[in-house]
Design a protein around this motif. Structure first.
Motif, mmCIF file in Angstrom:
data_model
loop_
_atom_site.group_PDB
_atom_site.id
_atom_site.type_symbol
_atom_site.label_atom_id
_atom_site.label_comp_id
_atom_site.label_asym_id
_atom_site.label_seq_id
_atom_site.Cartn_x
_atom_site.Cartn_y
_atom_site.Cartn_z
ATOM 1 N N LYS A 7 0.827 -1.201 0.000
ATOM 2 C CA LYS A 7 0.000 0.000 0.000
ATOM 3 C C LYS A 7 0.859 1.247 0.000
ATOM 4 O O LYS A 7 0.387 2.349 0.179
ATOM 5 N N ALA A 8 2.153 1.011 -0.252
ATOM 6 C CA ALA A 8 3.123 2.069 -0.056
ATOM 7 C C ALA A 8 2.846 3.317 -0.873
ATOM 8 O O ALA A 8 2.716 4.403 -0.329
ATOM 9 N N ALA A 9 2.738 3.157 -2.184
ATOM 10 C CA ALA A 9 2.896 4.316 -3.044
ATOM 11 C C ALA A 9 1.704 5.258 -3.062
ATOM 12 O O ALA A 9 1.834 6.384 -3.483
ATOM 13 N N ASN A 205 12.653 17.152 -18.865
ATOM 14 C CA ASN A 205 13.397 18.392 -18.631
ATOM 15 C C ASN A 205 14.301 18.658 -19.831
ATOM 16 O O ASN A 205 15.409 18.135 -19.920
ATOM 17 N N THR A 323 6.302 11.977 -3.705
ATOM 18 C CA THR A 323 6.818 13.181 -3.042
ATOM 19 C C THR A 323 8.306 13.290 -3.203
ATOM 20 O O THR A 323 8.972 12.328 -3.453
ATOM 21 N N GLY B 13 5.861 4.907 3.025
ATOM 22 C CA GLY B 13 5.767 3.556 2.455
ATOM 23 C C GLY B 13 6.481 2.511 3.280
ATOM 24 O O GLY B 13 7.192 1.672 2.751
ATOM 25 N N GLN B 52 3.130 17.629 5.271
ATOM 26 C CA GLN B 52 3.113 16.170 5.421
ATOM 27 C C GLN B 52 2.577 15.868 6.819
ATOM 28 O O GLN B 52 2.985 16.517 7.770
ATOM 29 N N LYS B 329 17.674 20.996 -10.109
ATOM 30 C CA LYS B 329 16.292 20.651 -10.472
ATOM 31 C C LYS B 329 15.928 21.215 -11.828
ATOM 32 O O LYS B 329 15.182 20.623 -12.589
ATOM 33 N N MET B 337 12.526 10.865 -14.050
ATOM 34 C CA MET B 337 13.161 9.621 -14.491
ATOM 35 C C MET B 337 13.956 8.975 -13.362
ATOM 36 O O MET B 337 14.211 9.565 -12.331
ATOM 37 N N VAL B 382 13.985 11.871 -7.868
ATOM 38 C CA VAL B 382 13.439 12.819 -6.882
ATOM 39 C C VAL B 382 13.388 12.236 -5.492
ATOM 40 O O VAL B 382 13.313 12.980 -4.511
#
Lengths: 323, 484
Positions: A7-9, A205, A323, B13, B52, B329, B337, B382
């Motif tokens: 259920k992590a993501a 990017n 995140t 997670g 958060q 960034k 990616m 990230v």
């Protein structure tokens, strides 16, 4: 390899097998199987040879357009001109078969699509114009060119013209096989070649990619050229399948192509999207269309339902923000 | 006591990154938080900002338990956070960014002159009067934008102000204004939580210092009872002999010769030579043209005149150059990616990429630079901490096997322990015959890690100094154009 649910993501449980997140694949397979099951149990005609061949043929146009669209979307762009390109390449090919050998005429049709893509890509990359505006302009320009070439539909008489769109190899239409080859080759292109990796990275990017010594403009042009060529091929196959080329064909085809990519989880901001999932998106769209046809749903209601179903699928497969 | 965290835990997670943090802050206190990258500072800031939720634990303010479910909640409780990343809307004026919808009105319409006046008053009251509130935020220098960010947090007086690396882009008088402001806020009874990698300024500014390591508070101390070395040792968990490696290196042949390089409006008549095996520092304040010059040499922007610059990044890379830009960034990483895809970006070779080789190359780099966690290759980049993201950028360029390394602020927003690793690595590269240009706005770094220092001011090179024979004051004087 042991599959495990984690259920992590995010909000939905993810299925991870051997370190790879297979949630999307499994969800797609389940959805497609569900659609097939519903169709098979509620309709007598769905599982008939005729209908299956029909579905396989119908998915070729959406499939080819969706792959080309995916490549462009990965760069962070969009190609609204594909429906018009389908019309132009079809009518050009049909008009030329009277004077040229059929393969040559078809080649010209595909090259016309490629050329439209090159123009789109050049305007976007070289002159830094917004993809939406550029391809909206070529949507109307290319449509106009199709009508300039012939105001009336052209129906070639040579039966060999119909071969590409209607021939079967065993139970499977040749055109479907061509589309599958495009998807497989496209998958290899995007995952294994420097150009494919660069296209994906550019959508993520472009500045980073440029500073890594990669020619961003050239790759953006390549992406639109691929989309144009795919649309050209789709137009030729469609004209050959229907047996008649119309300058008015292909209106709003770009929407199905975009929908297939988005259902497959591609981000319209670029940098994220999968060939396999886009193929899944094509299957979902085509099956929904076929089902609604078999049920005899009125075509305007079909449009309404299709829109709602697309929203529902996207809501379910929406990947949670990391995140 | 106005703010207290009790046994705060956070897991992402299933992986716990904060293991029970306790923190206490009083009214009118500057509380510094220091820690290595990945120690959990960013997570702690996000929890304080309401961005958060904590997994377990409690937050108390004025003896009352509070729960922050959103940044809006934090705002209501008087907790303001200024992040390292800029959040201003570049196309809007400073006034609009500051007031954000809360405009004075006259007959139902926005009263612009009153709005600008209010913004100017606010900027002046906190010592940032040099900023014109009518300017579009995007046209300000990064340093000025940072100041507007801080001003934005002060539109209504906060009770707790969290500053995440506020000094990373500031130098000289801007830095002085920031410190003066923090001191005034302290006098007015605000609790300032100050997160920074610059230990010297923490020792100067803070009332108390909290050291975080591996998601736990391992020490709470005061400037009078500790030192830079002591803090570094605690953050890194090991004794560091010194931060900068000894540089007594013979230099080799010239690798890069730049003569009279000019790019109109940015820098003028820049000449220098970079030799094999040497590390040359390039110091300049924000706006001195140092980054623009490096980008131009690398071929990212065309030069107006002069020689030594390449025509495109591809040509520069073919000639053995690498450019690590100051903003990872925006121009160093493709954030969506994986670590592997990012590191492989400079070495994509076809027609078909050799995936096995790519995997080995990347694994080798992850190992060589000890990018954490070690099995990060297929993780999105990230998800790495700031310091490890920076290492990933370095890995990408090292894989291209450069002979000249242009490093633009390679240690910005990077903690001390990782910095030391980066200095060691740069030193090692130079010893192997690579020429390094180290652009920095950190005086200690630009003196400590290099053989000689070039100083830029207002687009020109104003001085060249030997690192072991110069002083901070001398470099600063050149950087303000005083010796020229």
């Amino acid at each position: 390899m042991i599959g495990q649910l984690s259920k992590a993501a995010g909000r939905f449980p993810r299925l991870v097998v051997g370190g790879r997140d297979l949630t999307l694949e499994v969800a797609f397979t389940a959805l497609i199987l569900l659609l097939v099951a519903v169709a098979a149990t509620t309709s007598d005609t769905f599982l008939t040879q005729t209908n299956i061949t029909n579905v396989l043929k119908q998915m070729v146009t959406t499939g080819l357009l969706a792959f080309g669209m995916l490549v462009v979307i990965l760069t962070g762009g969009i190609d609204l001109s594909v429906g018009s390109v389908v019309a132009l390449s079809g009518i050009l090919t049909a008009g030329l078969v009277s004077g040229l050998p059929i393969p040559v005429a078809m080649g010209v049709g595909i090259i016309a699509g490629l050329a439209a893509g090159l123009v789109n890509g050049t305007l976007v990359a070289r002159f830094a114009l917004a993809p939406f505006v550029v391809t909206l302009a070529s949507l109307t320009t290319v449509r106009g060119l199709a009508f300039v070439y012939s105001e009336v539909p052209i129906a070639p008489e040579d039966p060999a013209f119909f071969t590409l769109g209607s021939a079967l190899l065993g139970p499977i239409p040749v055109s479907t096989l061509i589309m599958l080859v495009v998807f497989v080759a496209g998958g290899v292109f995007l995952s294994r070649t420097p150009a494919g990796r660069s296209i994906i990275a550019i959508g993520g990017n472009a500045e980073t990619v440029r500073l890594a010594g990669i020619n961003v403009r050239r790759h953006v042009i390549l992406a639109y050229a691929i989309s144009g060529a795919c649309a050209g091929l789709a137009g030729v196959i469609l004209a050959s399948r229907v047996g008649i080329a119309q300058p008015s064909v292909g209106v709003a085809f770009e929407l199905d192509a975009i929908a297939a990519c988005v259902i497959g989880g591609a981000s319209l901001a670029g940098g994220r999207g999968s060939v396999r999932a886009t193929f899944g998106g094509v299957l979902v769209l085509v099956l929904i269309n076929n089902l609604l046809n078999l049920y005899g749903v009125q075509s305007f209601w079909q449009q309404v339902l299709k829109g709602l179903i697309i929203i529902a699928v996207i809501l379910v497969q929406r990947t949670p923000r990391s995140t | 006591m106005i703010l207290e965290l009790r046994d705060v835990r956070k897991d992402y997670g299933g992986v716990e990154v904060l293991h029970g943090v306790d923190l206490q802050g009083r009214q009118g206190e500057v509380l510094a938080v220091v820690g290595a990258n990945g120690a959990g500072k960013s997570t702690l800031i996000k929890i304080l900002a309401g961005a958060q939720p904590m997994s377990s634990g409690e937050m108390w303010m004025d003896g009352e338990r509070v729960e922050l479910r959103s940044p809006h909640d934090a705002h209501d409780k008087g907790v303001r956070t200024v992040y390292q990343e800029l959040t201003l809307v570049p196309e809007l004026s400073v006034t609009e960014n500051l007031l954000m919808g809360d405009f004075p009105r006259k007959r139902g319409l926005i009263d612009w002159s009153a709005a600008h006046a209010r913004a100017r008053e606010l900027l002046e009251s906190i010592g940032f009067g040099a900023i014109d509130p009518r300017t579009k935020a995007g046209r300000l220098t990064v340093a000025r934008q940072q100041m507007v960010e801080i001003a934005k947090a002060l539109v209504t007086e906060p009770r707790v102000l969290v500053l995440d690396e506020p000094s990373a882009v500031l130098a000289g008088s801007d830095l002085e204004s920031l410190f003066a402001l923090i001191r005034r806020l302290r006098e007015r009874g605000v609790l300032v939580i100050y997160v920074s990698h610059r230990l010297a300024e923490i020792l100067e500014l803070a009332d108390s210092i909290v050291v975080i390591k591996d998601g736990k508070v391992i020490e709470t101390t005061e400037p009078a009872r500790t030192s830079e070395d002591d803090l570094i040792r605690r953050m890194a968990g090991r004794k560091l002999e010194q931060i900068y490696p000894d540089r007594r290196q013979e230099r080799g042949d010239a690798l890069l010769t730049v003569t009279g390089l000019t790019r109109r409006g940015e820098f003028e008549d820049v000449s220098f030579t970079l030799h094999a095996g040497e590390i040359v520092g390039l110091f300049g304040l924000v706006g001195s043209g140092r980054s623009e010059m490096a980008r131009c040499v690398f071929g990212a922007e065309p030069a107006t005149s002069g020689t030594g610059a390449y025509r495109s990044p591809a040509e520069a890379i073919a000639a053995g150059l690498a450019l690590v830009t100051e903003d990872r960034k925006r121009s160093g990483l493709v954030l969506g990616m994986s670590v592997r895809d990012n590191i492989a970006l400079t070495t994509l070779r076809g027609p078909l990429i050799d995936m096995g080789r790519q995997r080995r190359d990347v694994a080798g780099m992850v190992d060589r630079l000890s990018i954490q966690p070690p099995q990060c290759a297929s993780m999105p980049v990230v998800r790495l901490s700031g310091g490890n993201q920076q290492k990933a950028v370095l890995a990408k360029w090292l894989l291209a096997e450069p002979r000249v390394l242009l490093l633009d602020e390679p240690t910005r927003g990077v903690d001390m322990a990782t910095r030391v690793e980066i200095y060691r690595m740069i030193d090692g590269l130079a010893r192997s015959g690579i020429g390094v240009l180290l652009i920095s706005s950190d005086l200690t770094e630009v003196m400590g890690a290099t053989d000689r220092v070039l100083v830029m001011a207002e687009g020109r090179i104003t001085g060249e100094l030997r690192s072991d024979r110069t002083t901070e004051d001398e470099i600063l004087a050149y950087s303000m154009g005083q010796h020229a």
